[in-house]
Enzyme design. Structure first.
Site, PDB file in Angstrom:
ATOM      1  N   HIS A  27      59.299 -21.990   6.196  1.00 47.48           N
ATOM      2  CA  HIS A  27      58.361 -21.023   6.776  1.00 47.48           C
ATOM      3  C   HIS A  27      58.601 -20.934   8.283  1.00 47.48           C
ATOM      4  O   HIS A  27      58.765 -21.956   8.957  1.00 47.48           O
ATOM      5  CB  HIS A  27      56.911 -21.485   6.564  1.00 47.48           C
ATOM      6  CG  HIS A  27      56.392 -21.316   5.161  1.00 47.48           C
ATOM      7  ND1 HIS A  27      57.118 -20.792   4.119  1.00 47.48           N
ATOM      8  CD2 HIS A  27      55.155 -21.595   4.648  1.00 47.48           C
ATOM      9  CE1 HIS A  27      56.377 -20.764   3.026  1.00 47.48           C
ATOM     10  NE2 HIS A  27      55.191 -21.256   3.299  1.00 47.48           N
ATOM     11  N   CYS A  55      50.538 -25.312   3.819  1.00 45.71           N
ATOM     12  CA  CYS A  55      51.818 -25.531   4.509  1.00 45.71           C
ATOM     13  C   CYS A  55      51.895 -24.818   5.863  1.00 45.71           C
ATOM     14  O   CYS A  55      52.386 -25.386   6.852  1.00 45.71           O
ATOM     15  CB  CYS A  55      52.975 -25.086   3.620  1.00 45.71           C
ATOM     16  SG  CYS A  55      52.685 -23.533   2.775  1.00 45.71           S
TER      17      CYS A  55
END
Ligand code: NAP
Ligand code: 3JN
Length: 351
Positions: free
Chosen positions: A252, A132
């Site tokens: 994130h 990711c």
């Protein structure tokens, strides 16, 4: 009886944090599904999940589960992918694998559609979905590379707990409640469930994601370094990463320093590129305090870029802040986007 048109899709790890987003994304995209098979370990076999208002019973994943499957989306951990993705491919399924099991294999394309969709043509039954943190960074770096080249990248990440699974989200929630109500608690999951020590994540920042390698970097950091070079086809680019877990549920964030090849480029030149770059939303207006934040990116498929500025000492150096929903562009959406790309390129056929 009406016969549904579309593909037989299997979701492996359907009961997990990524699997749940995978189902939601397939539903949101109205992905052409004729049959849906939901797989997990024996622990969740028999559990019911709803997809488009219909109830499905989760089954234990076994090699035979993939008979007749066209597309298999794996997010049940590396060992499950190593054991079952080749079995699925042997039975004619194209596998999109969310784990690190095959990412660095020479025969396995590692794909972010905005960057290297053409690599899908080289597949041998398994396509790897990158980590990711890597995905959101390369989506932002690629349009810059195309125009000005790319020499060096130094990234520090601020990663949400959902990257570590459903149990880590639960751990953050429980610790937060315990701390605010003055109760005791025992960390059990983060930074890495299988590692020797576990630390408090609530009101903390943990500079360890995944296990340590002998070179002092963690495996998460090495994934960012190696995967970036492979996806961007830039074996010579210099990449360094420091990955940190923070007490955010989803989204994130990354502080990215990069050096380009060309001289005389301004921060405004980069902003112009980001304004039209595929998969990127530019949020950069410091005078009005506009910049990307994790809470705003949850539930969205895009990569948000802001705080773009030129380094004060290095004329080819720039800084930016990159934020994305780690479970969507970082996992489920990138996987479904790969599956959609396979269909558009004629690389997967209904059986
Ligand atoms: P999670 O919430 O812990 O869910 C794990 C899932 O895997 C559950 O559905 C679980 O089923 C299933 N599973 C576990 N062991 C299995 C087995 N032996 N056979 C079949 N299914 C099994 O974890 P997650 O956050 O969804 O992540 C799952 C995996 O996805 C990770 O291990 C990682 O490899 C990958 N991932 C990738 C990214 C990325 O950066 N692209 C991000 C996050 C995760 P039960 O309900 O039966 O336990
Ligand atoms: O921690 C994060 O924010 C992302 C984690 C991803 C992850 C978690 C467990 C195993 C991975 C991954 O996809 O890189 C793996 C894995 O190595 O498969």
């Amino acid at each position: 009886m009406t016969v549904k048109k579309g593909f037989h899709v299997a979701v492996v790890g359907a009961t997990g944090a990524v699997g749940g987003q995978m189902l939601q994304t397939l539903e949101n995209r109205n992905f052409p599904i004729s049959k849906l098979t939901l797989l997990s370990s024996s622990r969740s076999a028999g559990k019911k999940l709803t997809f488009k208002g219909e109830e499905y019973t989760v089954q234990e994943a076994k090699p035979e589960s993939f008979e007749g499957v066209d597309i298999a989306l794996f997010s049940a951990g590396g060992s499950v992918s190593k054991a079952l993705a080749p079995e699925a491919a042997k039975r004619g399924a194209i596998c999109v694998d969310n784990t690190s099991a095959f990412r660095m294999d020479q025969d396995t394309p590692l794909v972010v559609p905005e960057v290297n969709k053409a690599d899908l043509h080289e597949h041998h039954g398994i396509i790897a979905n990158p980590n990711c943190s890597t995905i959101q960074m390369v989506v932002a770096l690629e349009p810059i590379r195309q125009k000005f080249g790319l020499k060096k990248v130094i990234v520090s990440t601020y990663q949400a707990v959902s990257g570590s699974g459903a149990s880590a989200i639960e751990e953050l929630n429980q610790q937060t409640k315990a701390i605010v109500s003055g109760e005791s608690f025992e960390p059990k999951i983060l930074p890495v469930k299988s590692d020797k020590l576990h630390y408090q994540i609530a009101f903390n920042a943990i500079p360890q994601i995944d296990v340590f390698e002998d070179n002092g970097f963690t495996y998460e950091e090495m994934k960012m370094i190696n995967e970036t070079k492979k996806i961007m086809h830039l074996p010579e680019v210099q990449v360094a990463a420091t990955c940190v877990r923070i007490p955010v549920a989803t989204g994130h964030s990354e502080s990215v320093y990069f050096e380009i090849e060309e001289d005389g480029v301004t921060a405004n030149d980069l902003k112009e590129i980001f304004a039209t770059a595929p998969g990127v939303i530019l949020q950069d207006d410091p005078s009005n305090q506009i910049y990307p934040m994790a809470v705003d990116c949850v539930g969205k498929n895009d990569v948000f870029v802001g705080r773009i500025r030129k380094d004060l000492d290095e004329p080819k150096g720039f800084h930016m802040w990159v934020v994305s929903d780690n479970l969507l562009k970082g996992a489920a959406w990138n996987s479904v986007q790969i599956a959609e790309s396979l269909i558009h390129l004629g690389l997967v056929k209904e059986k």
